[in-house]
Design a protein around this motif. Structure first.
Motif, mmCIF file in Angstrom:
data_model
loop_
_atom_site.group_PDB
_atom_site.id
_atom_site.type_symbol
_atom_site.label_atom_id
_atom_site.label_comp_id
_atom_site.label_asym_id
_atom_site.label_seq_id
_atom_site.Cartn_x
_atom_site.Cartn_y
_atom_site.Cartn_z
ATOM 1 N N LEU A 432 0.842 -1.188 0.000
ATOM 2 C CA LEU A 432 0.000 0.000 0.000
ATOM 3 C C LEU A 432 0.886 1.250 0.000
ATOM 4 C CD1 LEU A 432 -2.769 -0.850 2.624
ATOM 5 C CD2 LEU A 432 -2.958 -0.880 0.151
ATOM 6 N N ARG A 433 0.546 2.193 -0.867
ATOM 7 C CA ARG A 433 1.256 3.477 -0.888
ATOM 8 C C ARG A 433 0.519 4.429 0.044
ATOM 9 N NH1 ARG A 433 4.708 4.780 -5.012
ATOM 10 N NH2 ARG A 433 3.895 6.914 -5.059
ATOM 11 N N ILE A 434 1.118 4.682 1.201
ATOM 12 C CA ILE A 434 0.512 5.531 2.218
ATOM 13 C C ILE A 434 1.126 6.926 2.117
ATOM 14 C CG2 ILE A 434 0.004 5.818 4.654
ATOM 15 C CD1 ILE A 434 -1.200 3.305 3.406
ATOM 16 N N GLY A 435 0.335 7.894 1.665
ATOM 17 C CA GLY A 435 0.812 9.265 1.561
ATOM 18 C C GLY A 435 0.890 9.930 2.920
ATOM 19 N N VAL A 436 1.988 10.658 3.175
ATOM 20 C CA VAL A 436 2.161 11.415 4.420
ATOM 21 C C VAL A 436 2.453 12.866 4.036
ATOM 22 C CG1 VAL A 436 2.820 9.567 5.983
ATOM 23 C CG2 VAL A 436 4.527 10.484 4.456
ATOM 24 N N PRO A 437 1.552 13.798 4.381
ATOM 25 C CA PRO A 437 1.743 15.190 3.981
ATOM 26 C C PRO A 437 3.000 15.799 4.612
ATOM 27 C CG PRO A 437 -0.498 14.781 4.741
ATOM 28 C CD PRO A 437 0.301 13.579 5.101
ATOM 29 N N VAL A 438 3.766 16.510 3.805
ATOM 30 C CA VAL A 438 4.965 17.197 4.279
ATOM 31 C C VAL A 438 4.582 18.643 4.588
ATOM 32 C CG1 VAL A 438 7.321 17.875 3.730
ATOM 33 C CG2 VAL A 438 6.418 15.700 2.875
ATOM 34 N N ARG A 439 4.601 18.994 5.885
ATOM 35 C CA ARG A 439 4.222 20.339 6.302
ATOM 36 C C ARG A 439 5.181 20.829 7.379
ATOM 37 N NH1 ARG A 439 -1.524 18.705 6.502
ATOM 38 N NH2 ARG A 439 -2.655 19.673 4.786
ATOM 39 N N VAL A 466 -1.251 6.075 15.593
ATOM 40 C CA VAL A 466 -2.598 5.509 15.459
ATOM 41 C C VAL A 466 -2.644 4.534 14.284
ATOM 42 C CG1 VAL A 466 -5.005 6.048 14.925
ATOM 43 C CG2 VAL A 466 -3.720 7.503 16.501
ATOM 44 N N PHE A 467 -2.038 4.895 13.156
ATOM 45 C CA PHE A 467 -2.021 4.034 11.973
ATOM 46 C C PHE A 467 -1.320 2.707 12.267
ATOM 47 C CE2 PHE A 467 0.403 2.581 8.236
ATOM 48 C CZ PHE A 467 -0.637 2.327 7.361
ATOM 49 N N LEU A 468 -0.189 2.765 12.958
ATOM 50 C CA LEU A 468 0.571 1.543 13.257
ATOM 51 C C LEU A 468 -0.194 0.632 14.206
ATOM 52 C CD1 LEU A 468 4.172 3.026 13.634
ATOM 53 C CD2 LEU A 468 3.200 1.824 11.672
ATOM 54 N N GLU A 469 -0.923 1.212 15.144
ATOM 55 C CA GLU A 469 -1.713 0.394 16.054
ATOM 56 C C GLU A 469 -2.842 -0.315 15.308
ATOM 57 O OE1 GLU A 469 -1.243 -0.414 19.224
ATOM 58 O OE2 GLU A 469 0.670 0.647 19.057
ATOM 59 N N VAL A 470 -3.433 0.358 14.323
ATOM 60 C CA VAL A 470 -4.470 -0.270 13.502
ATOM 61 C C VAL A 470 -3.897 -1.430 12.698
ATOM 62 C CG1 VAL A 470 -6.056 0.090 11.562
ATOM 63 C CG2 VAL A 470 -5.879 1.807 13.360
ATOM 64 N N ILE A 471 -2.706 -1.251 12.130
ATOM 65 C CA ILE A 471 -2.050 -2.319 11.370
ATOM 66 C C ILE A 471 -1.789 -3.529 12.257
ATOM 67 C CG2 ILE A 471 0.082 -2.947 10.162
ATOM 68 C CD1 ILE A 471 -1.743 -1.218 8.504
ATOM 69 N N ALA A 502 -3.884 5.351 0.465
ATOM 70 C CA ALA A 502 -4.418 6.005 1.655
ATOM 71 C C ALA A 502 -3.488 7.159 2.013
ATOM 72 C CB ALA A 502 -4.537 5.030 2.822
ATOM 73 N N VAL A 503 -3.989 8.076 2.829
ATOM 74 C CA VAL A 503 -3.189 9.203 3.311
ATOM 75 C C VAL A 503 -3.353 9.268 4.819
ATOM 76 C CG1 VAL A 503 -2.819 11.697 3.242
ATOM 77 C CG2 VAL A 503 -3.439 10.469 1.157
ATOM 78 N N VAL A 504 -2.242 9.398 5.533
ATOM 79 C CA VAL A 504 -2.256 9.503 6.984
ATOM 80 C C VAL A 504 -1.766 10.898 7.359
ATOM 81 C CG1 VAL A 504 -1.283 8.624 9.137
ATOM 82 C CG2 VAL A 504 -1.867 7.046 7.302
ATOM 83 N N GLY A 505 -2.559 11.602 8.154
ATOM 84 C CA GLY A 505 -2.168 12.946 8.561
ATOM 85 C C GLY A 505 -3.360 13.871 8.599
ATOM 86 N N ASP A 506 -3.065 15.168 8.746
ATOM 87 C CA ASP A 506 -4.110 16.180 8.830
ATOM 88 C C ASP A 506 -4.466 16.646 7.426
ATOM 89 O OD1 ASP A 506 -5.848 18.093 9.611
ATOM 90 O OD2 ASP A 506 -4.337 19.535 10.266
ATOM 91 N N ILE A 507 -5.600 16.134 6.893
ATOM 92 C CA ILE A 507 -6.067 16.489 5.554
ATOM 93 C C ILE A 507 -7.433 17.160 5.690
ATOM 94 C CG2 ILE A 507 -6.686 15.636 3.270
ATOM 95 C CD1 ILE A 507 -3.786 15.303 3.840
ATOM 96 N N THR A 508 -7.558 18.348 5.133
ATOM 97 C CA THR A 508 -8.817 19.082 5.223
ATOM 98 C C THR A 508 -9.904 18.370 4.419
ATOM 99 O OG1 THR A 508 -7.578 21.143 5.392
ATOM 100 C CG2 THR A 508 -9.921 21.309 4.863
ATOM 101 N N ILE A 509 -11.073 18.206 5.021
ATOM 102 C CA ILE A 509 -12.205 17.558 4.359
ATOM 103 C C ILE A 509 -12.957 18.609 3.552
ATOM 104 C CG2 ILE A 509 -14.317 16.217 4.676
ATOM 105 C CD1 ILE A 509 -13.217 15.283 7.348
ATOM 106 N N VAL A 510 -12.853 18.549 2.243
ATOM 107 C CA VAL A 510 -13.568 19.458 1.364
ATOM 108 C C VAL A 510 -14.385 18.632 0.375
ATOM 109 C CG1 VAL A 510 -11.924 21.351 1.583
ATOM 110 C CG2 VAL A 510 -11.552 19.595 -0.149
#
Length: 618
Positions: A432-439, A466-471, A502-510
């Protein structure tokens, strides 16, 4: 004395003559008895409708003829004989139906063996129902042809539904969360999809869509469909096709560059049962696939038949001809019909029809225990294999009672031997390619660091924890990799997630993102909040509201508020009477505007009255 030897010689010749005469009479008697018995044998016409020009059809026809000869050698005393009337279906529905109709009307057959394909069997069964002639197919395996719909259709093969649970178990074992079925656009191809989708849903595997391949499509048409699939980044694919479409399809797969590392291919028994007859060229195009098919139990009778088959193939020059399970089912079908015919027309005096006798026939055949349950062959244990080179490597088994297992050990339940995947690699597809936002900022939630452009990023923070605990909580392994994602370069469109699973991190819901992806629930309620770790001091409790900001930040904020008040005063003092009056009143108004920015205070509020008292009354 000289006459004695001559006399003895004469006697010996006389005895020899009498012995020869006796043998001749005995042979004549046997011949006459056999001819008389043969004359008494009833010839029962039975039709055979197969595609004689296909590899499976020609192989099955040889098995049918060998079965006929073997059966009456073993049961030479039977009073009936099958009179096989053979017709070529030419891989065409109309031709198959026409051949069956001719056999029923003009040849008065009591049963028809075949046809090969489910779409042909659907039409022929309707004719059989109308003419009350049982259609016995050893290869029409589509679930859309259940024998319960018509008692005149008998399937001496396994229903395709018997493999869906095994496929779901394989998908679950490798932790694949999504799979794309590709089938041929026929009754055989489409009949399995609903049952397969339902089985995959039970193991939490999504089927976003399926692809149907027209059997008559050219290779470039298939390449176009594969191009769209490749762009969607779907890497786990299930193929459900017959031997007529499968070779053309996998040739296109190789040309599309999709039989490489990162892809996972599973094939159903439609192709798994006939890999050897398709030839080495087809197997070369299927390197790394995983397949399922019924498992044959070894027996002396089967071993002997294989030897005879091989010797017969060499003698006839058909060295490349290979025996498959469909051929064994065809062989057993002839034996079952021959037993039922003898029981119906010679020995049995009841009211059972030929259909009833076929359904109740039980014996140990070449393919195993021949026992028809609800009009079709009872499911066999399945084997899971992996194509490596030009060999099929068995990597496990499956049964309804035990699920997946290795060899015959209970300790290996739920496991398979590691296969060699496409690209000759043991790395499991697909990660799985898990995107992590760079900020910048908020590194407590997500922090992405890279030592170099080619190195794996170091990812940490609350979201990652949180993601690792789910895995860890998942009941199956889920391979993944973190991929840095720069949101600013892609904007807020749905294309942000096209290359990520999937993307893990703070992503604005629009709205335009929510049209393409699903968002999890936020960690906390909407709004501004902050969690501060500190010791509780009762003496400082009244000033605790100052703790979140540093003293320099408080001074900067206060100066900004005062500057705001002065700006308003400069703008309003000429026209607004509220900003006029004595210097104290004007200064009080400036501070009132400044503090009202932080804490709303109207003209009747205590804060305003306090400021008014300080700068006016005093």
């Amino acid at each position: 004395m000289d006459l004695k030897p001559a006399s003895r010689s004469s006697q010996m010749k006389k005895r020899s003559f009498n012995l020869c005469l006796w043998f001749c009479r005995f042979g004549t008697l046997l011949w006459f008895s056999a001819e008389t018995s043969k004359a008494k044998q009833a010839q029962i016409p039975v039709g055979v409708v197969v595609d004689l020009n296909s590899s499976v059809g020609s192989m099955a026809m040889r098995c049918i003829q060998m079965a006929h000869d073997d059966f009456y050698k073993h049961y030479s005393h039977y009073q009936t004989r099958l009179d096989l009337r053979i017709r070529d279906s030419e891989n065409d529905v109309v031709t198959a139906a026409s051949a069956a109709s001719d056999l029923m009307k003009n040849e008065n057959v009591h049963a028809i063996i075949g046809p090969l394909f489910s779409e042909q069997a659907s039409f022929v069964t309707r004719l059989g129902h109308k003419s009350h002639v049982p259609i016995v197919s050893f290869s029409a395996t589509s679930p859309s042809l259940p024998p319960l719909r018509s008692k005149f259709f008998i399937r001496t093969a396994q229903d395709d539904r018997s493999q869906v649970q095994a496929i779901a178990a394989i998908v679950q074992a490798y932790g694949w969360h999504e799979i794309i079925p590709i089938c041929e656009d026929t009754e055989y191809g489409k009949g399995l999809i609903p049952y397969l989708t339902k089985a995959l849903e039970k193991v939490n595997t999504r089927v976003p869509y399926r692809i149907a391949i027209d059997p008559n499509s050219e290779e470039y048409d298939i390449l176009e469909q594969l191009k769209e699939l490749n762009q969607s980044r779907k890497r786990i694919i299930l193929v459900h096709m017959t031997s007529l479409v499968g070779p053309k399809f996998f040739s296109a797969v190789n040309k599309a560059g999709m039989m490489t590392e990162g892809y996972g291919w599973i094939v159903t028994d439609g192709l798994s049962n006939v890999l050897a007859p398709l030839g080495p060229k087809v197997m070369d195009s299927m390197q790394g696939i995983v397949g399922v098919r019924p498992r044959l139990e070894k027996s002396r009778r089967l071993t002997s038949f294989r030897k005879r088959w091989k010797a017969s193939s060499i003698k006839s020059g058909s060295v490349s001809s290979s025996l498959t399970l469909f051929g064994l089912w065809a062989y057993d079908t002839v034996w079952a019909i021959a037993m039922a015919v003898e029981s119906t027309f010679a020995n049995y005096k009841g009211n059972d029809t030929l259909i009833d006798r076929i359904l109740s026939t039980k014996f140990e055949g070449l393919s195993g225990n021949f026992n028809l349950s609800e009009g079709q062959l009872e499911p066999l244990e399945l084997e899971v294999f992996n194509v490596v080179g030009r060999k099929e490597r068995i990597i496990g088994r499956w049964s309804p009672q035990r699920g997946l297992f290795l060899d015959n050990h209970w300790s290996s339940r739920g496991k398979l031997m590691p296969p060699i995947w496409p690209g000759y690699t043991t790395n499991q597809p697909t990660k799985l390619r898990i995107g992590v936002p760079v900020r910048k900022g908020f590194v407590e939630f997500l922090k992405v660091e890279r030592r170099s452009s080619n190195s794996t990023p170091d990812v940490s923070g609350f979201s990652i924890d949180v993601f690792l605990e789910v895995i860890k909580a998942l009941p199956f392994p889920l391979p993944y990799e973190f991929v840095p994602l720069r949101i600013g370069s892609t904007g807020s469109s749905g294309g942000l997630f096209k290359e990520h699973d999937a993307v893990v991190g703070d992503i604005t819901i629009v709205a335009n993102r929510a049209e393409h992806v699903d968002f999890t629930l936020p960690f906390s309620e909407s709004g501004v909040s902050m969690v501060v770790s500190m010791k509780y001091d009762e003496r400082q409790n009244m000033w605790i509201f100052l703790k979140p900001l540093s003293p320099s930040l408080w001074l900067t904020t206060g100066a900004a508020f005062v500057l705001t008040g002065i700006t308003i005063w400069l703008h309003e003092r000429q026209t607004n009477p509220e900003f006029q009056g004595s210097p104290q009143q004007q200064l009080g108004m400036v501070f009132w505007f400044s503090f009202s920015t932080l804490v709303f205070a109207h003209s009747k509020s205590p804060l305003f009255k306090l400021i008014h008292y300080i700068f006016h009354d005093l």
